[in-house]
Design an enzyme around this catalytic site. Structure first.
Site, PDB file in Angstrom:
ATOM      1  N   GLU A  27     -33.724  -1.292 -58.899  1.00 18.68           N
ATOM      2  CA  GLU A  27     -34.060  -2.576 -58.159  1.00 18.68           C
ATOM      3  C   GLU A  27     -35.035  -3.381 -59.247  1.00 18.68           C
ATOM      4  OE1 GLU A  27     -37.827  -2.852 -56.416  1.00 18.68           O
ATOM      5  OE2 GLU A  27     -37.901  -0.679 -56.196  1.00 18.68           O
ATOM      6  N   LYS A 161     -45.499   5.893 -50.592  1.00 18.26           N
ATOM      7  CA  LYS A 161     -46.900   5.851 -51.257  1.00 18.26           C
ATOM      8  C   LYS A 161     -47.786   5.843 -50.068  1.00 18.26           C
ATOM      9  CE  LYS A 161     -47.477   3.844 -55.296  1.00 18.26           C
ATOM     10  NZ  LYS A 161     -47.120   2.665 -56.064  1.00 18.26           N
TER      11      LYS A 161
HETATM   12  N1  PSU Z   1     -43.606   0.817 -53.427  1.00 23.50           N
HETATM   13  C1  PSU Z   1     -43.924   1.239 -54.927  1.00 23.50           C
HETATM   14  N2  PSU Z   1     -43.543   0.192 -55.931  1.00 23.50           N
HETATM   15  C2  PSU Z   1     -42.990  -0.755 -55.612  1.00 23.50           C
HETATM   16  C3  PSU Z   1     -42.523  -1.142 -54.398  1.00 23.50           C
HETATM   17  C4  PSU Z   1     -42.769  -0.332 -53.574  1.00 23.50           C
HETATM   18  O1  PSU Z   1     -44.703   2.204 -55.230  1.00 23.50           O
HETATM   19  O2  PSU Z   1     -42.556  -1.463 -56.844  1.00 23.50           O
HETATM   20  C5  PSU Z   1     -41.640  -2.372 -54.182  1.00 23.50           C
HETATM   21  C6  PSU Z   1     -40.307  -1.933 -53.795  1.00 23.50           C
HETATM   22  O3  PSU Z   1     -39.316  -3.104 -54.320  1.00 23.50           O
HETATM   23  C7  PSU Z   1     -40.102  -2.031 -52.299  1.00 23.50           C
HETATM   24  C8  PSU Z   1     -41.163  -3.106 -51.998  1.00 23.50           C
HETATM   25  O4  PSU Z   1     -38.512  -2.176 -51.855  1.00 23.50           O
HETATM   26  O5  PSU Z   1     -41.878  -2.984 -52.897  1.00 23.50           O
HETATM   27  C9  PSU Z   1     -41.661  -3.284 -50.583  1.00 23.50           C
HETATM   28  O6  PSU Z   1     -42.202  -4.163 -50.246  1.00 23.50           O
HETATM   29  P1  PSU Z   1     -42.580  -4.669 -48.915  1.00 23.50           P
HETATM   30  O7  PSU Z   1     -43.677  -3.639 -48.483  1.00 23.50           O
HETATM   31  O8  PSU Z   1     -43.165  -6.046 -48.749  1.00 23.50           O
HETATM   32  O9  PSU Z   1     -41.480  -4.566 -47.971  1.00 23.50           O
END
Ligand code: PSU
Ligand code: MN
Length: 308
Positions: A27, A161
């Site tokens: 990603e 996390k």
């Molecule tokens: N969690 C992490 N590092 C990240 C992300 C999540 O520890 O870089 C990123 C990933 O790309 C994940 C996104 O898909 O954040 C999720 O964002 P949201 O909570 O806005 O859906």
């Protein structure tokens, strides 16, 4: 504008896919919004090398000037790591990016969708999004979960996390019918830590066993869901949950104080945690991403054998 112009597959990736060779998607939100420069670009480059060293072809995914790119060259990685105004793109943002020829770094959800379009089945990342703490009032649940419900890609992460509510995230994945399996542990991992206090919904040990679960999901049962593979951070690199939890609590309080909401929540929390742990969390983050890339490549290799 037609589909052919909106999807661009790097020649090395297209050749590997055509030959049935293993490919691993990566990603780009983690590059543009998840880590500081220059560690983000170094990480992206290194991780591609790890995928290659483990026998698969890497395909980092992003939307560049309205084109969904599957596989990026060095200049494109640098651009994502440095350029200001790169959008954070989940699946619902893809139509707008294409229509306006804009540039977006793809989250787990959007990366899965584009990977599936290209025919890639295995994807490595750091952590997936999930149900945020306080979701009962904010409704903040990552679109990564809904994408896992509908897109047949296996996502290798270090779990969830603890900026999120891990228990509710696992509940949601169950409701959505997403197979969840932990590699080599009886406990579901919490990104920086091998522990979370929650049991693994299922456990398998090693790439061959995991690949057979991919095969069972898609080729035997004909399910169309994704698969969440949680790969615990190596013991030598972990930060005990007790050490990081205070920083996470503080960062969550700050969200309200600074009125951060919507798609900015996750990048804000990630940045704050790096600052508050004086970079220690970044070291752990890098270690688990490397580990996930190696595991994902090994799974892709085993899965390719099963398709032969
Ligand atoms: N969690 C992490 N590092 C990240 C992300 C999540 O520890 O870089 C990123 C990933 O790309 C994940 C996104 O898909 O954040 C999720 O964002 P949201 O909570 O806005 O859906
Ligand atoms: Mn959100």
């Amino acid at each position: 504008m037609n589909a052919a112009h909106s999807l661009s597959i790097l020649p090395a990736v297209a050749e590997a896919l055509a030959a049935g060779h293993p490919v691993v998607a990566l990603e780009s939100t983690i590059i543009s919004h998840g880590m500081p420069y220059p560690q983000n670009v170094q990480m992206a480059t290194e991780v591609e090398g790890i995928v290659r060293a483990n026998g698969a072809t890497p395909a980092t995914i992003a939307v560049l000037d309205g084109v969904c790119c599957v596989g990026l060259d060095a200049d494109q990685l640098e651009r994502l790591g440095t350029e200001h105004g790169v959008h954070k793109a989940t699946t619902r943002d893809l139509p707008w990016l294409i229509a306006t020829q804009a540039t977006g770094a793809t989250t787990v959800a959007a990366t899965m969708r584009i990977a599936a379009l290209a025919g890639i089945r295995v994807f490595a990342t750091g952590g997936i999004g999930g149900v945020h703490r306080g979701a009962a009032t904010t409704f903040d649940i990552s679109a990564d979960l809904t994408e896992l419900a509908v897109t047949p890609v296996a996502v290798v992460s270090a779990g969830v996390k603890s900026i999120l509510d891990i228990r509710l995230t696992l509940e949601r994945l169950e409701t959505l019918g997403v197979p969840v399996v932990v590699n080599g542990s009886d406990e579901f991992p919490s990104f920086y830590s091998r522990e979370s206090g929650l049991a693994a919904p299922h456990r398998l040990d090693g790439a061959a066993a995991l690949a057979s679960m991919l095969h069972a999901t898609w080729n035997v049962l004909g399910l169309t869901t994704g698969i969440s593979i949680a790969n615990p951070i190596p013991a030598a690199d972990e930060i005990p949950a007790s050490e990081i939890s205070a920083f996470i609590e503080e960062a969550i309080v700050e969200l309200d104080v600074q009125h951060v909401s919507g798609q900015d929540v996750t990048p804000f929390l990630l940045k704050r945690i790096v600052e508050r742990t004086a970079g220690r969390s970044l070291v752990a983050n890098l270690a688990l991403v490397r580990n996930n890339a190696a595991t994902a490549a090994a799974i892709a290799v085993e899965y390719a054998k099963l398709q032969g």
